[in-house]
Design an enzyme around this catalytic site. Sequence first.
Site, short mmCIF file in Angstrom:
data_model
loop_
_atom_site.label_atom_id
_atom_site.label_comp_id
_atom_site.label_asym_id
_atom_site.label_seq_id
_atom_site.Cartn_x
_atom_site.Cartn_y
_atom_site.Cartn_z
CB SER A 1 -1.09 -0.02 1.26
OG SER A 1 -1.31 1.19 1.61
CD GLU B 1 -7.51 -7.75 -4.21
OE1 GLU B 1 -7.08 -6.63 -4.66
OE2 GLU B 1 -7.60 -7.73 -2.85
#
Length: 462
Positions: free
Chosen positions: A278, A291
């Site tokens: 992140s 994902e």
Amino acid sequence: MSEKLWGGRFQKSAEEWVDEFGASIGFDRELVLEDIEGSTAHVQMLGKCGILTNDETDAILGGLARLKEKAQADELEFSVELEDIHLNLEKMLTDDIGPVGGKLHTGRSRNDQVATDMHLYLKARTKEIIGLTEDFQKAILEQAEAHVETLAPGYTHLQRAQPVSFAHHLMAYFWMLERDKGRFSDSLKRIDLSPLGAGALAGTTFPIDRHLSAGLLGFSGVYENSMDAVSDRDFIVEFLSASSLLMAHLSRFAEEIILWSSQEFGFIELDDAFSTGSSIMPQKKNPDMAELIRGKTGRVYGNLTGLLTTLKGLPLAYNKDMQEDKEGMFDTVKTVTGSLRIFAGMIRTMTVNKDVMEAEVGKDFSNATELADYLAARGMPFREAHEVTGKLVFTCIQKGCVLKDLPLSVMQEESTLIEDDIYGVLAPEAAVRRRNSYGGTGFDQVRIQIAKAGEALGRTVR
């Protein structure tokens, strides 16, 4: 006056933006090698049938060979004004060898030419996808072999259901992929047909040999009807359909990978190569590749729906609408091949947190069915056994414990059929081992399943 290769009947040129809208060279350049391959076989056939002289045949084949070398070296420059890959290559050929290059198009049309290109393209890519699917299966099999006796919670409705072998859970995806592989293999029967020589729609007056050109291209047969040959896109729809099912399976597996790698589950850890961080939260390790695969599934579904919608109202034979058949096909090939490569690597390198899974199996009521089966095996009707077990589960909930923690005396308040051997029956490992029906999660059955999977892949499982 039009300077198009087909422009003799036209008295003025289209505006530049119209040319750009109608041109396909921006994407059908992907077919450059297939187009040269198809043209090479066509010219060889024309020469053997006496439609071209030996000198003409040699000159055109020489020019095509040089174009192929340049294409492989990525040295070709394409023009929007020449619309598509076919006219671009024909212009390059005539610039190289002179007017004789114009004889390349004898006895064929761009309609059968582009169809041939796509058959060649999809035949090669389908075989590649089958190979990549098999490699993914091998990755699953490697992990399954290592985790036959690793216990994991099995779920229905995303609620704890019964304990299973982790290998058994993984192998469910192996067999999904085996069916996917079968669908792609079966689709090759329809892909492996040659439309070459069908002309625009009605065949040709030249004495061509369609079977000869099909053989030169490695096709197993030819279309029996020239109108069908140039207008058929079933083979692409079938490919997109098989791809959609494959991506559905990958998406389901990706969802489980995402769940298992979360802190809440902690069943696995993905290798750093298949994770990202992140920009603001330094502790994060995101399963982004899983994902993305889950997200890219929608692209493939869209490509299938798009082509079906394009085809649904088209009269025979060829229509310009069919230019829309390629981008979705190219995109699907790229998406599927990339997803398979990523997933195989992700599974091969993941760490299975065996202790975490096995600890979780001992904290729930997934062994409740064992108690019900125990009572049924001792003569109690299963529905009554189900009710007795349910009452004992409720007792556990009130006491904040699990079944194996209940004293025998408490269990016997519900049924005197329960004896002290029940604790061995309730052990998660025993629960898994006892499910030895064919195809079940019992360790012996999982080993049989893995052996059969190895046979399907043509190798011996250790």
